[in-house]
Motif scaffolding. Structure first.
Motif, PDB file in Angstrom:
ATOM      1  N   LYS A 187      10.884 -13.868 -32.112  1.00  0.00           N
ATOM      2  CA  LYS A 187      11.086 -13.454 -33.497  1.00  0.00           C
ATOM      3  C   LYS A 187       9.910 -12.613 -33.995  1.00  0.00           C
ATOM      4  CE  LYS A 187      12.010 -15.389 -38.104  1.00  0.00           C
ATOM      5  NZ  LYS A 187      10.792 -14.894 -38.787  1.00  0.00           N
TER       6      LYS A 187
ATOM      7  N   GLN B 248      10.162  -8.652 -35.001  1.00  0.00           N
ATOM      8  CA  GLN B 248       9.800  -8.235 -36.351  1.00  0.00           C
ATOM      9  C   GLN B 248       8.698  -7.177 -36.364  1.00  0.00           C
ATOM     10  OE1 GLN B 248       8.934 -11.997 -38.306  1.00  0.00           O
ATOM     11  NE2 GLN B 248      10.746 -11.768 -39.607  1.00  0.00           N
TER      12      GLN B 248
ATOM     13  N   VAL C 125      16.061  -8.856 -35.606  1.00  0.00           N
ATOM     14  CA  VAL C 125      15.976 -10.285 -35.909  1.00  0.00           C
ATOM     15  C   VAL C 125      17.301 -10.803 -36.436  1.00  0.00           C
ATOM     16  CG1 VAL C 125      14.858 -11.979 -37.413  1.00  0.00           C
ATOM     17  CG2 VAL C 125      13.490 -10.232 -36.282  1.00  0.00           C
ATOM     18  N   TYR C 126      17.972 -10.030 -37.284  1.00  0.00           N
ATOM     19  CA  TYR C 126      19.262 -10.465 -37.828  1.00  0.00           C
ATOM     20  C   TYR C 126      20.319 -10.562 -36.733  1.00  0.00           C
ATOM     21  CZ  TYR C 126      23.603 -10.483 -40.464  1.00  0.00           C
ATOM     22  OH  TYR C 126      24.842 -10.804 -40.941  1.00  0.00           O
TER      23      TYR C 126
ATOM     24  N   SER D  20      13.593  -5.696 -38.294  1.00  0.00           N
ATOM     25  CA  SER D  20      14.326  -6.659 -39.120  1.00  0.00           C
ATOM     26  C   SER D  20      15.799  -6.725 -38.727  1.00  0.00           C
ATOM     27  CB  SER D  20      14.180  -6.284 -40.598  1.00  0.00           C
ATOM     28  OG  SER D  20      14.651  -4.960 -40.825  1.00  0.00           O
ATOM     29  N   TYR D  21      16.385  -5.580 -38.364  1.00  0.00           N
ATOM     30  CA  TYR D  21      17.783  -5.580 -37.913  1.00  0.00           C
ATOM     31  C   TYR D  21      17.930  -6.341 -36.592  1.00  0.00           C
ATOM     32  CZ  TYR D  21      18.171  -1.911 -41.428  1.00  0.00           C
ATOM     33  OH  TYR D  21      18.127  -1.193 -42.594  1.00  0.00           O
TER      34      TYR D  21
END
Length: 458
Positions: free
Chosen positions: A153, A157, A167-168, A164-165
């Protein structure tokens, strides 16, 4: 060692370093077979259940179905723990064999024309082996894998713009969420093995077309040596699975996002990333409104990216440098690139490491750099064991990582040049087999040395 054949000719076993490729291939076969067995009993789900298995200390504790199925596989399925441990050991041995195969090809020049494609295949297999091992390490959803998820993670990040995308896509709305285990499971059992199988199939085809490399004083080994290597590899992996415990998740417990196991270390092939993270200063930079966490981005993405890019590009760089020195033919006429490509020499004879002092020095520098990063992953343990300051140990490793590869390059190059000079002196003067002395009365007496008993051909 020479063995007579049915036709009266002789075969000579190839050099012992040729076994690295065979170990890698048969370790991969063991990974596939044991992985199919494990797939039958493993449930790749993050849904919560209460553990009610045979391991009493964990009864009644909420765990994921992935952890629960791994516990049942290890302690309740007949032979399950053995298969699990053999699978884990095969992953460790496979990564080690690929790394040693790359080192062997590098120092002997086995990546030269027409085997550059085979070199690129082995370079690609190494990060794939690392990715397969890390995803498999996370699947049981125990305390150690939870720490690895935190690292994934953080690294994702740290990627500018798209981090961020990413991680999602991996974790969904929360951490750790219920998405990451299924995603990593299908990557582990389907995507990565499929790519590896395709690469090894292409490598086998190229091997049949280009043939085997060999040293100047050796011939290709007999075909019957391959089944022996297969049996030896499988036997060693079974012995490791029987005798040495690995990944006892019942001792670690289920993953908890708020806890991390003390004294935990990654598998050996990921140790250099851990060491790089520990040695990197806490640097940050702001570019166009984005904050870049260099303390995470550089050691986990930049350093491995540069390393594997250099490995992949080295054959091309060396060939371009060599062609620049030989741009004229035997008559002194300049050669075009197309003509140079058509007249490119085929390299089936391997070079001894001493013959290429610079390349061998680069290999020693790379191994030193990797080894120091790997050792730095235990800087806290070293400080504790030897009663030293953690800051002092970290600074010492930071200095060593910068100076160690340079010293290793210089020393290795000097050794190679000295060995080459000794070889030239031996060719010029020959092998001394005896000493003749003259006594005071004018007589001559011969004294046999130990080299008289050493055969010239081995």
């Amino acid at each position: 060692m020479r063995l007579p054949t049915a036709k009266g000719r002789t075969f000579q076993f190839s050099h012992w370093t040729f076994m690295f490729a065979e170990i890698a291939i048969w370790s991969f076969v063991v990974l596939l077979v044991t992985g199919l067995f494990l797939m039958v009993f493993f449930d790749p789900s993050s849904s919560r259940v209460l553990y009610d298995g045979v391991y009493t200390p964990l009864r009644g504790i909420p765990v994921s179905e992935a952890f629960d199925s791994t516990m049942r596989l290890s302690l309740e399925v007949r032979g399950g723990l053995l298969i699990r441990q053999v699978h884990h050991w095969a992953a460790l041995v496979f990564a080690a064999a690929v790394a040693l195969q790359l080192l062997r090809m590098f120092v002997t020049g086995a990546f030269r024309h027409p085997r550059t494609a085979q070199w690129l295949i082995w370079v690609t297999l190494l990060p794939l082996a690392m990715a397969a091992g890390e995803t498999g390490h996370i699947l049981p959803d125990d305390m150690l894998s939870g720490g690895s998820l935190w690292l994934i993670k953080s690294v994702t990040q740290s990627i500018p713009v798209v981090g961020s995308y990413g991680v999602y896509l991996l974790f969904g709305d929360g951490f750790p969420g219920e998405r990451v285990i299924p995603v990593l499971y299908w990557a582990h059992v389907l995507v990565i093995p499929a790519v590896m199988i395709a690469l090894l199939a292409v490598r086998a085809r190229l091997l049949r077309r280009n043939g085997h490399t060999r040293f100047a004083d050796a011939a290709p080994g007999p075909r019957r040596a391959r089944p022996v290597m297969a049996l030896a590899t499988v036997g060693v992996l079974l012995a490791l699975g029987l005798a040495f415990q690995v990944a006892p998740i019942w001792l670690y417990g289920p993953a908890n996002p708020t806890q991390v196991s003390a004294g935990s270390v990654p598998d050996w092939y990921m140790g250099f990333l851990d060491g790089a993270l520990r040695l990197m200063p806490a640097w940050e930079a702001t570019v166009l409104g984005y904050t870049l966490s260099l303390a995470v981005l550089v050691p986990t993405l930049v350093v491995p990216g540069v390393f594997f890019t250099v490995l992949a590009a080295y054959p091309l760089v060396e060939r371009c440098l060599a062609e620049r020195r030989t741009r004229r033919d035997a008559q002194g006429r300049p050669m075009t690139r197309g003509r140079m490509r058509r007249t490119r020499t085929r390299h089936d004879i391997l070079q001894r490491p001493r013959e290429t002092a610079v390349r061998t020095g680069l290999a020693a520098a790379g191994v030193t750099f990797y080894g120091l990063l790997w050792a730095a992953a235990s800087n806290d343990q070293l400080a504790h064991r030897f009663q030293l300051s953690l800051e002092a140990v970290t600074i010492a490793f930071q200095v060593a990582v910068l100076a160690g590869p340079v010293l290793a390059f210089v020393l290795t190059r000097w050794i190679c040049l000295a060995l080459r000079q000794a070889d030239r002196r031996l060719v010029a003067r020959g092998v001394e087999t005896g000493i003749i002395t003259r006594s005071a009365d004018g007589g001559f007496h011969g004294h046999t040395t130990h080299q008289d008993r050493v055969p010239l051909e081995r």
